[in-house]
Design an enzyme around this catalytic site. Structure first.
Site, short mmCIF file in Angstrom:
data_model
loop_
_atom_site.label_atom_id
_atom_site.label_comp_id
_atom_site.label_asym_id
_atom_site.label_seq_id
_atom_site.Cartn_x
_atom_site.Cartn_y
_atom_site.Cartn_z
CG HIS A 165 -1.94 -1.08 1.16
ND1 HIS A 165 -3.20 -0.89 0.65
CD2 HIS A 165 -1.85 -2.40 1.47
CE1 HIS A 165 -3.86 -2.03 0.66
NE2 HIS A 165 -3.06 -2.96 1.15
CG ASP A 214 -4.62 2.48 1.36
OD1 ASP A 214 -5.32 2.41 2.39
OD2 ASP A 214 -3.53 1.90 1.24
#
Ligand code: UDP
Ligand code: UDP
Length: 498
Positions: free
Chosen positions: A20, A117
């Site tokens: 991520h 995210d």
């Protein structure tokens, strides 16, 4: 007199884990470099050394790119130690919201937008509190996003019916169907509370100002078409979907140096690659946390040796006392032991001339960009997949968990840039003969080798085109930046600018 133009300030929230953090940092860098904005990346601290050092390795250029680490929240009393990694990250992100709130309110330059995210979807509420534009960032592909957009429509009753055939695919309107066995675990357990939570994430995403996905129009035209079509998935997904990828680290940027991969190991690897013939090396790695069973590791070692191909293999300690399979692990550097302890007797000596075994962590972006690399045996994490595609490197798909099985299916059945084993490596042992066959197919055999290599090069050029100045991904990200610019101008007009 020179007037300084006010630049929109975009905040990005990255959840823990290199898969991520890396693309979120790259997104921030790209916004600064090409779209005339300033950026702050909030990094949720984790116990993972590699993640933290990666952010610290990011230079602070002209104060336009800043990284702020939010303090590590204690979640031990809130989550069962046996809970899945995904559940732990969701709780950690939830507990980090107060720190995010105070960091934003203390900012000198008021942000214009917050990009969160997947695991940080809840933080969209914080964006609302401050009146910011709110975007989702999907560090995966559009097909994965489609599953989440579709999740609330899944008939749970049907899934829990004992006669339901899991091999039957999940039909996604306008997209390639997803076999349930390839999909996320949670789709197989619709009565678990996490299922409803994930469904709610799908709905929340649909209400954002836009969804940014690390893919590009030419790679997934059908799925992106459906997400944007009001008669297909676009009926549910009200937010515009921006394909802005590929986002990958440029190889000239030094990789994070961790305890286990000091910079001299990077030099050794790159020097060794410089000595090898073009496209002759297969790179073997299972992402930032993947590992194999002891038995599977033995089979893989033998297959590499028998294939007589050059290789770089990133090795982690195997999972003990098991029969077969491949796993996600939490890397514990202290338990690593010696490589000789878990590789076949004499393997390191016998393969000394043809292979490099790298413990724990390697500078992957640089390895895949090296002309000597001709194949990648990968766990199919999306970042690894994209890094392989942008370098025109064909793959052997070895999915472990999360959405990797979907990625492997996409690579082998839709895009045609990978081969895979007959059975899933998490379900049964893949024999040395089968792996050797796959390695030879990708590296040498005429039949598989040439067509897959041509396909890999086509995809590489498609990726380059998408991010060029007139490319689809460049234009998509420009639209997001322009929306932020417009919002900033409106605030300035109202006297609420910086
Ligand atoms: N940049 C920045 N701060 C950073 C990293 C990058 O301002 O911490 C900007 C800077 O203008 C730099 C550009 O982003 O010239 C491109 O950075 P880099 O080459 O590292 O990344 P790329 O976008 O090529 O992957
Ligand atoms: N990575 C790396 N060296 C390693 C293992 C991983 O640089 O030894 C990087 C890799 O290049 C990628 C990221 O870590 O950018 C892993 O992300 P991915 O989505 O492939 O998989 P995950 O780790 O999330 O399962």
């Amino acid at each position: 007199m020179q007037s300084t133009k006010l630049k929109p300030h975009i905040c990005l929230l990255a959840s823990p884990g290199m898969g991520h953090l890396i693309p979120v940092v790259e997104l921030g860098k790209r916004l600064v470099a090409h779209h005339d904005v300033q950026v702050t990346v909030f990094v949720v601290a984790s116990h993972d050394d590699a993640s933290n050092s990666n952010v610290h390795a990011v230079p602070n250029n002209n104060n336009l790119f800043n990284a702020v680490t939010l303090p590590l929240a204690n979640i031990s009393s809130l989550v069962n130690p046996d809970a899945s990694l995904g559940e732990k990250i969701l709780v950690l992100m939830h507990k980090s919201l107060p720190a995010l709130r105070s960091a934003i309110s203390a900012m000198k330059f008021r942000p214009t937008a917050l990009i969160v995210d997947f695991f940080g979807t809840e933080a969209m509420d914080v964006a609302d509190e401050f009146g910011l534009l709110k975007y989702m960032f999907i560090a995966s592909n559009a097909w994965f996003l489609a599953c989440f957009i579709h999740a609330p429509a899944i008939d749970k009753k049907l899934l829990t019916d004992e006669h339901f055939n899991l091999e039957k695919p999940m039909e996604l309107p306008g997209c390639m169907p997803v076999r349930f066995q390839d999909s996320l675990e949670l789709f197989l357990h619709p009565n678990e509370p996490i299922f409803d939570f994930i469904s709610s994430i799908g709905m929340k995403m649909s209400l954002s100002d836009g969804i940014l996905v690390n893919t590009w129009d030419d790679l997934e035209p059908k799925t992106l078409g459906s997400l944007r079509d009001d008669n297909l998935l676009g009926r549910v997904c009200k937010a515009p979907v921006y394909a802005i990828g590929p986002l990958v680290r440029s190889p000239d940027v030094a990789s994070p140096s961790t305890k286990t991969s000091p910079s001299d190991s990077r030099v050794i690897i790159l020097d060794w690659l410089n000595e090898q013939p073009s496209q002759s090396v297969i790179y073997v790695s299972f992402g930032s946390g993947g590992t194999l069973s002891a038995k599977q590791m033995t089979e893989l070692a033998w297959s590499l040796e028998l294939s007589q191909q050059r290789f770089i293999w990133v090795v982690r300690p195997p999972v003990e006392n098991d029969v077969s399979g491949s796993y996600l692990t939490v890397v514990d550097n202290n338990s690593a032991g010696k490589l000789e302890d878990y590789l076949p007797h004499g393997f390191l000596t016998r393969t000394d001339k043809v292979g490099l075994v790298v413990p724990e962590w390697a500078p992957q972006a640089e390895i895949l960009a090296h002309p000597s690399v001709g194949g990648f045996l990968s766990h199919c994490g999306w970042n690894s997949t994209v890094e392989s595609i942008v370098n025109g490197v064909p793959m052997i798909a070895w999915p472990l968990h999360a959405e990797q099985k979907m990625n492997a299916t996409m690579l082998t059945e839709e895009i045609g840039v990978a081969f895979r084993s007959k059975e899933l490596p998490t379900e049964s042992l893949v024999t040395r003969q089968e792996i050797e066959m796959l390695v030879r197919k990708i590296m040498v055999d005429k039949e598989g080798h040439s067509s897959i290599r041509v396909r890999a090069m086509e995809l590489k050029y498609g990726a380059q085109k998408a991010t060029s100045n007139s490319g689809s991904s460049y234009k998509s990200l420009s639209q997001v930046a322009k929306q932020c610019e417009k919002s900033l101008q409106e605030l300035v007009t109202l006297g609420q600018g910086a």
